[in-house]
Design an enzyme around this catalytic site. Structure first.
Site, PDB file in Angstrom:
ATOM      1  N   GLU A 162      91.759  -3.634 -31.923  1.00  0.00           N
ATOM      2  CA  GLU A 162      92.496  -4.013 -30.715  1.00  0.00           C
ATOM      3  C   GLU A 162      93.036  -5.429 -30.831  1.00  0.00           C
ATOM      4  O   GLU A 162      92.704  -6.317 -30.035  1.00  0.00           O
ATOM      5  CB  GLU A 162      91.617  -3.869 -29.471  1.00  0.00           C
ATOM      6  CG  GLU A 162      91.303  -2.432 -29.123  1.00  0.00           C
ATOM      7  CD  GLU A 162      90.651  -2.273 -27.755  1.00  0.00           C
ATOM      8  OE1 GLU A 162      90.112  -3.263 -27.231  1.00  0.00           O
ATOM      9  OE2 GLU A 162      90.699  -1.157 -27.218  1.00  0.00           O
ATOM     10  N   GLU A 319      90.021   5.495 -29.258  1.00  0.00           N
ATOM     11  CA  GLU A 319      88.901   5.266 -28.341  1.00  0.00           C
ATOM     12  C   GLU A 319      89.260   5.735 -26.946  1.00  0.00           C
ATOM     13  O   GLU A 319      90.373   5.506 -26.479  1.00  0.00           O
ATOM     14  CB  GLU A 319      88.604   3.768 -28.183  1.00  0.00           C
ATOM     15  CG  GLU A 319      88.026   3.058 -29.347  1.00  0.00           C
ATOM     16  CD  GLU A 319      87.814   1.585 -29.012  1.00  0.00           C
ATOM     17  OE1 GLU A 319      87.683   1.249 -27.816  1.00  0.00           O
ATOM     18  OE2 GLU A 319      87.805   0.779 -29.941  1.00  0.00           O
TER      19      GLU A 319
HETATM   20  C1  GLA Z   1      87.571  -1.664 -26.554  1.00  0.00           C
HETATM   21  C2  GLA Z   1      86.964  -2.054 -27.886  1.00  0.00           C
HETATM   22  C3  GLA Z   1      85.620  -1.441 -28.124  1.00  0.00           C
HETATM   23  C4  GLA Z   1      84.800  -1.463 -26.870  1.00  0.00           C
HETATM   24  C5  GLA Z   1      85.538  -0.768 -25.772  1.00  0.00           C
HETATM   25  C6  GLA Z   1      84.767  -0.689 -24.485  1.00  0.00           C
HETATM   26  O1  GLA Z   1      88.286  -0.522 -26.611  1.00  0.00           O
HETATM   27  O2  GLA Z   1      87.811  -1.748 -28.966  1.00  0.00           O
HETATM   28  O3  GLA Z   1      85.003  -2.178 -29.155  1.00  0.00           O
HETATM   29  O4  GLA Z   1      84.565  -2.796 -26.518  1.00  0.00           O
HETATM   30  O5  GLA Z   1      86.699  -1.490 -25.503  1.00  0.00           O
HETATM   31  O6  GLA Z   1      85.472  -0.013 -23.486  1.00  0.00           O
END
Ligand code: GLA
Ligand code: GLA
Length: 682
Positions: A162, A319
């Site tokens: 991210e 995710e």
């Molecule tokens: C982001 C991060 C993960 C985790 C999620 C929690 O997507 O990439 O590592 O912290 O948030 O929702």
């Protein structure tokens, strides 16, 4: 649509070698003792997991000190996963610099606009433009790529994590230096920069590039074009980090596709993903539902936009959550059925992999209350049973792997430059919310049961659409004006809104009356804006209610119809919604915020000239969302029940891949459920 994206998608392969959808999670085995690892693989197999993202936050474990490396544990995990038939999307592990690095090199830490240095202690505490961070990060990437280049579990690379999640805006001296380099590249001369930034205003003229700073805490409103360019620069700086890591990976493992997880969701606006998409081998996205009246509309909108960014090719849902997250003020658990429906909504919009954060719910750390595929309660839990069931559903959907999303007839344009600039300070109102306006239009389309694509404004093939909705298209260059004009002249139907067409690419006003760049095309002229105070509304004579904004419109062009007028407010009896007809096409303007409800009432009239209406039977409109994927042989119709009641779908036919069997009178879709029907290709 032309797209620089390659289609190097890492398809999960079944034991028969056939394509499958990806299913899995972020896997953080370093948080657990070794005994748990074999148990993890056993449960992954039970759930049908075939893909995990590994080592995302493992830097401190892999490189415990500047000069030592510890790959033993990772070797073991990679081997274990491979033996279990699970492919690895291996992270480059650069997302959280270890304490030894920040202690030795505190100069890699980001600095806020007011000059505070961000301390280590969480994650992503690095300056995107720090040469010292870059050097250490690339060294780690090189070590990892060298070690695992030939490992049979490796299916893709996951750059960082991210990018920009916590460090998109850094105002440090490194950022200042890199910003100047970026500006020299963009403008070449100081004269060009001074013109673009309008530095005649408030004595801001620069006589040397070295005088230029990021827009740090200032005494009053900072220069708007400086703010805009800093946003563009900051997105580019992270993109450069992405490509720097990618180049090392391509050098060492040219055959392994590279991705990074985008955050096309809600208000995440710092990264121009439409611009980044060409830098990855396949698009991956993360999405979390933020509870609210339009929460599932937002999920659909984001998945749809991700597909637009991916050029309608399959993408990877890297995710989402099985249930609650940990970072909202109140973190709601998902209700029965939501886990599957949310996942399948992404698949409907082109996701060929459904993954979660994370595999096993942490026992310690800031995310211990964040849900996972294996909850604290363990495998004997409703949640894990839902996870296993979803694995089976995805297996039944294997035939759709590789199919593309079929374009709709309506497009909603989304544009980062317009997002960034329309919400700047020192504007007619500070209440404008670009994303919300775009989402309202999308919600209205959903309520009418009309399929639409959300596409990046600068990468959209406008001619492919019968109707193009461009909410708050604030920044319109001469080129974009031409494109939109050609679109309408070619028979397209354009719909735009308040505060559109107002500025050029330097955020300078198009003079002569608003909406500037779109004035002629729309056949209207606005001399003054009429923003509304919080809570104030105006009535329109089509029984809708406006808020936020009004415009004092004069009709100027030929063939302009007033579709609705203001009944109350300062502009009572003046036009509120207009449409200019030009040959076969038209250009409509909506001068106030009608919200999802008002737009639902207005849209049929706006869509009528294009002959666009719902493809669904009457009974299902507003209750069921549809999306279509297709390949050479088949068309896959997704039907998603958005409601809590069973919905009949008379006349809707096809082979049921998932969902209720079709009985006598046709399909009845149970509450919150999803059906996928295979139809012959047309
Ligand atoms: C982001 C991060 C993960 C985790 C999620 C929690 O997507 O990439 O590592 O912290 O948030 O929702
Ligand atoms: C003050 C300043 C002016 C201008 C106005 C705007 O009066 O002196 O330069 O900024 O505010 O309202």
């Amino acid at each position: 649509m032309t797209s620089p994206l390659t289609s190097r998608f890492p398809y999960a392969k079944g034991s028969d070698g056939a394509r499958r959808l990806g299913y899995g999670a972020d896997y953080n085995p370093e948080q657990w003792p070794r005994e748990v690892w074999a148990e993890d693989v056993r449960l992954m197999r039970e759930a049908g997991v075939n893909t995990v993202s590994l080592a995302i936050f493992s830097w401190a474990r892999i490189q415990p000190t500047a000069g030592t490396w510890d790959f033993g544990w990772l070797d073991e995990i990679m081997d274990l996963l491979h033996a279990g038939g699970i492919g690895v999307d291996l992270a480059t592990a650069t997302a959280s610099p270890p304490p030894w690095l920040t202690t030795a090199h505190p100069e890699i830490l980001p600095v806020t606009a007011s000059g505070e240095t961000v301390s280590p202690g969480a994650r992503q505490h690095w300056r995107p433009t720090s040469p010292v961070f870059r050097e250490h990060a690339l060294r780690l990437v090189r070590e990892l790529a060298t070690r695992y280049a030939a490992h049979p579990a490796l299916v893709a690379w996951h750059v960082n994590n991210e990018l920009g999640c916590h460090n998109v805006y850094d105002f440090s001296d490194d950022a200042a230096t890199a910003f100047r380099t970026w500006l020299r590249r963009r403008y070449t001369t100081l004269d060009a920069l001074n013109h673009a930034w309008g530095t005649a205003f408030w004595s801001q003229r620069y006589s040397d590039f070295d005088q230029i700073l990021p827009p740090r805490l200032a005494a009053s409103h900072p220069n708007p074009t400086q703010q805009l360019d800093f946003k563009r620069f900051s997105s580019d700086a992270l993109k450069e980090h992405l490509t720097a890591e990618r180049e090392v990976l391509r050098e060492l493992t040219p055959d392994v596709p590279v991705t990074t997880n985008f955050m096309v969701m809600g208000g995440t606006k710092g990264m121009d993903y439409a611009d980044w998409a060409g830098e990855v081998d396949f698009v991956a996205n993360d999405h979390y539902v933020i509870p609210g009246p339009q929460d599932r509309d937002e999920l659909s909108f984001s998945a749809n936009l991700t597909s637009g960014i991916a050029g309608h090719r399959p993408w990877f849902l890297m995710e989402h959550s099985t249930s609650a997250v940990n970072w909202q003020p109140v973190n709601l658990a998902k209700t029965p059925g939501e886990l599957a429906r949310d996942s399948l909504l992404h698949v409907a919009h082109g996701a060929d992999a459904v993954c979660f954060f994370q595999w096993r719910q942490s026992a310690a750390g800031a995310e211990k209350y964040h849900s996972a595929m294996v909850p604290h309660a363990g495998e004997d839990s409703e949640l894990f049973r839902s996870v296993v069931e979803l694995g089976q559903t995805l297996e039944a959907l294997a035939p759709i792997a590789g199919s593309e999303r079929e374009p709709a007839r309506v497009a909603v344009l989304f544009d980062w430059d317009s997002w960034w600039t329309s919400e700047h300070d020192s504007h007619p109102t500070s209440r404008l919310d670009y994303h919300r306006e775009a989402l309202d239009w999308y919600s209205a389309l959903l309520r009418l049961g009309i399929r639409a694509d959300v596409v990046p404004a600068h990468r959209a093939d406008l001619a492919a659409y019968d109707v193009v909705v461009a909410p708050v298209l604030h920044m319109v260059s001469r080129t974009l004006t031409k494109e939109l004009t050609c679109y309408v002249e070619g028979g397209g139907h354009l719909v735009t809104t308040y505060f559109s067409g107002v500025v050029d690419e330097n955020d300078h006003i198009w003079l002569g009356g608003y909406p500037g760049a779109l004035r002629e095309l729309l056949g209207i002229r606005i001399e003054e804006f009429g923003p509304l105070l919080d809570g104030d509304t105006v009535a329109l004579d089509n029984n809708t209610t406006g808020s936020l904004w009004t415009d004092r419109i004069t009709v100027e062009g030929p063939d302009v119809d007033v579709l609705a007028g203001y009944r109350t407010g300062a502009y009572a009896n003046r036009p509120a919604v207009t449409r200019r007809t030009t040959g076969r096409g038209s250009a409509a303007y909506v001068s106030t915020r009608l919200g999802a409800e008002g737009l639902t009432a207005l849209l049929p009239e706006l869509l009528a000239p294009a002959g666009v209406s719902s493809e669904l039977p009457d009974e299902a409109r507003g209750l069921v969302e549809t999306a279509v994927r297709r390949d050479a042989d088949s068309r896959y119709l997704f039907l998603i029940n958005r409601s809590d009641t069973p919905v009949p779908l008379p006349g809707v036919t096809g082979d049921v891949l998932i969902g209720p069997a079709v009985a006598g009178d046709g399909l009845v879709l149970p509450p919150r459920e999803v059906a996928v029907l295979r139809q012959g290709a047309h």
